[in-house]
Design a protein around this motif. Structure first.
Motif, PDB file in Angstrom:
ATOM      1  N   HIS A  40      -9.644  41.329 -12.154  1.00 52.86           N
ATOM      2  CA  HIS A  40     -11.793  41.621 -13.031  1.00 52.86           C
ATOM      3  C   HIS A  40     -12.284  40.787 -11.761  1.00 52.86           C
ATOM      4  O   HIS A  40     -13.225  40.389 -12.409  1.00 52.86           O
ATOM      5  CB  HIS A  40     -11.512  41.669 -14.549  1.00 52.86           C
ATOM      6  N   ALA A  41     -11.962  40.400 -10.839  1.00 52.92           N
ATOM      7  CA  ALA A  41     -13.287  39.890  -9.783  1.00 52.92           C
ATOM      8  C   ALA A  41     -13.903  40.506  -9.540  1.00 52.92           C
ATOM      9  O   ALA A  41     -15.147  39.900  -9.452  1.00 52.92           O
ATOM     10  CB  ALA A  41     -12.159  38.564  -9.395  1.00 52.92           C
ATOM     11  N   CYS A  42     -13.856  41.726  -9.153  1.00 52.18           N
ATOM     12  CA  CYS A  42     -14.317  42.230  -8.940  1.00 52.18           C
ATOM     13  C   CYS A  42     -15.644  43.192  -9.721  1.00 52.18           C
ATOM     14  O   CYS A  42     -16.467  44.411  -9.386  1.00 52.18           O
ATOM     15  CB  CYS A  42     -14.022  43.150  -8.167  1.00 52.18           C
ATOM     16  N   LEU A  43     -16.012  42.791 -10.468  1.00 48.76           N
ATOM     17  CA  LEU A  43     -16.724  43.475 -11.815  1.00 48.76           C
ATOM     18  C   LEU A  43     -18.159  43.654 -11.093  1.00 48.76           C
ATOM     19  O   LEU A  43     -18.882  42.884 -10.836  1.00 48.76           O
ATOM     20  CB  LEU A  43     -17.401  42.393 -13.057  1.00 48.76           C
ATOM     21  N   VAL A  44     -18.661  45.142 -11.572  1.00 48.76           N
ATOM     22  CA  VAL A  44     -20.023  45.376 -11.013  1.00 48.76           C
ATOM     23  C   VAL A  44     -20.716  46.784 -12.737  1.00 48.76           C
ATOM     24  O   VAL A  44     -19.708  46.980 -13.001  1.00 48.76           O
ATOM     25  CB  VAL A  44     -20.479  46.499  -9.509  1.00 48.76           C
ATOM     26  N   ARG A  45     -21.256  46.178 -12.635  1.00 47.59           N
ATOM     27  CA  ARG A  45     -22.332  47.058 -13.692  1.00 47.59           C
ATOM     28  C   ARG A  45     -23.150  48.154 -13.396  1.00 47.59           C
ATOM     29  O   ARG A  45     -24.032  48.216 -11.972  1.00 47.59           O
ATOM     30  CB  ARG A  45     -23.428  46.024 -14.717  1.00 47.59           C
ATOM     31  N   CYS A  46     -22.834  49.843 -14.028  1.00 47.79           N
ATOM     32  CA  CYS A  46     -23.940  50.400 -12.949  1.00 47.79           C
ATOM     33  C   CYS A  46     -25.434  50.753 -13.907  1.00 47.79           C
ATOM     34  O   CYS A  46     -24.779  50.637 -14.776  1.00 47.79           O
ATOM     35  CB  CYS A  46     -22.554  51.627 -12.898  1.00 47.79           C
ATOM     36  N   VAL A  47     -26.000  50.497 -13.207  1.00 40.13           N
ATOM     37  CA  VAL A  47     -27.622  50.548 -13.789  1.00 40.13           C
ATOM     38  C   VAL A  47     -27.387  52.780 -13.894  1.00 40.13           C
ATOM     39  O   VAL A  47     -29.088  52.683 -14.308  1.00 40.13           O
ATOM     40  CB  VAL A  47     -28.678  49.911 -13.175  1.00 40.13           C
ATOM     41  N   PRO A  51     -19.414  56.511 -10.844  1.00 38.38           N
ATOM     42  CA  PRO A  51     -18.475  56.908  -9.832  1.00 38.38           C
ATOM     43  C   PRO A  51     -17.433  56.985 -10.488  1.00 38.38           C
ATOM     44  O   PRO A  51     -17.361  57.672 -11.491  1.00 38.38           O
ATOM     45  CB  PRO A  51     -18.400  54.665  -9.016  1.00 38.38           C
ATOM     46  N   GLN A  52     -16.638  57.874  -9.744  1.00 39.48           N
ATOM     47  CA  GLN A  52     -15.033  58.117  -9.601  1.00 39.48           C
ATOM     48  C   GLN A  52     -13.789  56.849  -9.979  1.00 39.48           C
ATOM     49  O   GLN A  52     -13.832  56.282  -9.344  1.00 39.48           O
ATOM     50  CB  GLN A  52     -15.076  58.746  -8.815  1.00 39.48           C
ATOM     51  N   ASP A  53     -13.671  56.585 -11.184  1.00 41.18           N
ATOM     52  CA  ASP A  53     -13.509  55.638 -11.766  1.00 41.18           C
ATOM     53  C   ASP A  53     -11.920  55.385 -11.616  1.00 41.18           C
ATOM     54  O   ASP A  53     -10.846  56.079 -12.607  1.00 41.18           O
ATOM     55  CB  ASP A  53     -13.843  55.050 -12.933  1.00 41.18           C
ATOM     56  N   ALA A  58      -8.495  50.188 -17.432  1.00 40.03           N
ATOM     57  CA  ALA A  58      -7.979  48.547 -17.062  1.00 40.03           C
ATOM     58  C   ALA A  58      -9.028  47.633 -17.720  1.00 40.03           C
ATOM     59  O   ALA A  58      -9.615  46.485 -17.915  1.00 40.03           O
ATOM     60  CB  ALA A  58      -7.837  48.730 -15.883  1.00 40.03           C
ATOM     61  N   LEU A  59     -10.679  48.533 -18.410  1.00 34.96           N
ATOM     62  CA  LEU A  59     -11.682  47.449 -19.391  1.00 34.96           C
ATOM     63  C   LEU A  59     -11.401  47.840 -20.640  1.00 34.96           C
ATOM     64  O   LEU A  59     -11.423  49.427 -20.924  1.00 34.96           O
ATOM     65  CB  LEU A  59     -12.626  47.882 -18.352  1.00 34.96           C
ATOM     66  N   ALA A  60     -12.079  47.207 -21.527  1.00 33.97           N
ATOM     67  CA  ALA A  60     -11.695  47.729 -23.070  1.00 33.97           C
ATOM     68  C   ALA A  60     -13.551  48.388 -22.756  1.00 33.97           C
ATOM     69  O   ALA A  60     -13.868  48.848 -22.449  1.00 33.97           O
ATOM     70  CB  ALA A  60     -12.743  46.286 -23.340  1.00 33.97           C
ATOM     71  N   ALA A  61     -13.095  49.579 -23.593  1.00 37.27           N
ATOM     72  CA  ALA A  61     -14.531  50.293 -23.921  1.00 37.27           C
ATOM     73  C   ALA A  61     -15.848  49.446 -24.691  1.00 37.27           C
ATOM     74  O   ALA A  61     -16.494  50.598 -23.793  1.00 37.27           O
ATOM     75  CB  ALA A  61     -13.518  51.429 -25.373  1.00 37.27           C
ATOM     76  N   GLU A  62     -15.538  48.749 -24.762  1.00 39.31           N
ATOM     77  CA  GLU A  62     -16.914  48.031 -25.100  1.00 39.31           C
ATOM     78  C   GLU A  62     -17.424  47.758 -24.137  1.00 39.31           C
ATOM     79  O   GLU A  62     -18.616  47.253 -23.171  1.00 39.31           O
ATOM     80  CB  GLU A  62     -16.797  46.671 -26.425  1.00 39.31           C
ATOM     81  N   ARG A  63     -17.210  47.041 -22.377  1.00 36.08           N
ATOM     82  CA  ARG A  63     -17.243  47.427 -21.765  1.00 36.08           C
ATOM     83  C   ARG A  63     -17.769  48.216 -20.589  1.00 36.08           C
ATOM     84  O   ARG A  63     -18.649  48.523 -19.638  1.00 36.08           O
ATOM     85  CB  ARG A  63     -16.135  45.938 -21.075  1.00 36.08           C
ATOM     86  N   ARG A  69     -18.012  48.683 -14.616  1.00 37.78           N
ATOM     87  CA  ARG A  69     -16.592  49.246 -13.913  1.00 37.78           C
ATOM     88  C   ARG A  69     -15.889  47.839 -12.327  1.00 37.78           C
ATOM     89  O   ARG A  69     -16.393  47.125 -12.360  1.00 37.78           O
ATOM     90  CB  ARG A  69     -17.082  50.228 -13.101  1.00 37.78           C
ATOM     91  N   LEU A  70     -14.754  48.351 -12.157  1.00 41.94           N
ATOM     92  CA  LEU A  70     -13.766  47.582 -11.552  1.00 41.94           C
ATOM     93  C   LEU A  70     -14.851  48.043 -10.256  1.00 41.94           C
ATOM     94  O   LEU A  70     -13.707  49.355 -10.129  1.00 41.94           O
ATOM     95  CB  LEU A  70     -12.429  47.199 -11.757  1.00 41.94           C
ATOM     96  N   ALA A  71     -15.088  47.245  -9.190  1.00 43.19           N
ATOM     97  CA  ALA A  71     -15.577  48.003  -7.786  1.00 43.19           C
ATOM     98  C   ALA A  71     -14.301  48.365  -7.118  1.00 43.19           C
ATOM     99  O   ALA A  71     -14.383  49.321  -6.557  1.00 43.19           O
ATOM    100  CB  ALA A  71     -16.039  47.073  -6.598  1.00 43.19           C
TER     101      ALA A  71
END
Length: 313
Positions: A40-47, A51-53, A58-63, A69-71
């Motif tokens: 989880h070091a590569c977290l980014v937030r989609c504005v 993307p296709q994940d 791998a991430l909690a629903a609230e996150r 997303r994990l880049a």
């Protein structure tokens, strides 16, 4: 070709390009460690855009609902704008409470966060240095008992985070990133069952927390802990482990070198298929431990393993 935007820039990338690689190649620095969706070091937030994940679980629903997303697990399939995780904005501040060297190559780092952090023994947390280097480390502390967050850093080889950590002193600041569940934990339903803990190197860190949690919960079954180290000086918790063993008749601690490992593993004879085994360390050691447990007859669904991956940059 879709457009990718981050850090005030916009550029085109091939459809299906890996998001982490696309960002770093363009000079938008996103740290990473495992590239497997675990650290989880590569977290980014989609504005804008999605993307296709490959690993949405791998991430909690609230996150995920907040756009994170994990880049490393995402591919750019359409126009996309992201914000890189900013430890100053998105992380939690912490200060160094104590640090020492329980062995020549292991740095024990104890941090006090600016506000209490809810976690359980065996989880891991992303640490950010002031230089912006991020690495995930397992928590060795026991929630509700230790007044700090404790980490054991393997500093045997050069590394950007370890090099920064060597320069730390009491009171220095770090930032805390994503708290991750990990595979290692203690379950109250296991109390009457044999519990095996197998660690190599600083893979002992999360198992040190899990062991103390099991004993705190009054574990009734046999507990065996095996620590593999390159040389005797690297059994960096030999003293505290010996003290725990003296206080708990159901605990047996074995300290082994690589040459002694086959004999130590041979002593792990399965007496119950209800045994639970927790395994941690570098991939080669974890693979060796898991193989032995399988050959010993332990069902795979009763083995919980976590591998440490090392990066030198």
């Amino acid at each position: 070709m879709p457009d990718l935007a981050a850090g005030g820039r916009r550029w085109s990338v091939p459809a299906g390009a890996n998001l982490l690689d696309s960002l770093n190649a363009a000079g938008v620095v996103v740290p990473y460690s495992c590239r497997a969706g675990s650290c989880h070091a590569c977290l980014v937030r989609c504005v804008a855009g999605e993307p296709q994940d490959a690993r949405p679980e791998a991430l909690a629903a609230e996150r995920r609902a907040d756009g994170w997303r994990l880049a490393c697990q995402c591919r750019v399939v359409g126009d996309l704008e992201v914000e890189v995780f900013d430890p100053q904005r998105d992380g939690l501040s912490a200060r160094v409470a104590e640090l020492d060297w329980p062995s020549p190559t292991v740095l024990r780092l104890r941090l006090t966060p600016e506000r209490p952090l809810r976690y359980r023994a065996g989880q891991h947390l992303v640490l950010w240095s002031v230089e912006g280097v991020a690495r995930p480390y397992s928590l060795a502390s026991l929630p509700g008992e230790d007044p700090w967050l404790e980490f054991h850093l393997d500093c045997r080889a050069p590394g950007a985070f370890c090099d920064a950590a060597r320069r730390l002193g009491p009171g220095d600041a770090l930032r805390l990133g994503e708290l991750r569940g990990g595979a290692l934990h203690y379950d109250l339903d296991w109390q009457a069952q044999p519990l095996w803990l197998l660690a190599a190197g600083t893979g002992l860190a999360p198992l040190w927390g899990v062991l103390r949690e099991a004993l705190r919960q009054g574990h009734q079954g046999e507990v065996r802990l095996l620590h593999l180290a390159r040389e005797p000086a690297e059994h960096y918790l030999a003293g505290p482990l010996g003290e725990l063993q003296a206080r708990h008749p159901n605990l047996r601690v074995q300290l082994a070198s690589a040459a002694e490992l086959p004999a130590a593993l041979a002593e792990l004879r399965l007496v119950s298929r209800q045994t639970r085994a927790l395994v941690c360390g570098h991939p080669g050691s974890v693979e060796s431990f898991v193989r032995h447990l399988y050959l010993a007859g332990l069902p795979r669904n009763r083995v919980f393993a976590d591998s440490f991956l090392t990066r030198s940059i």
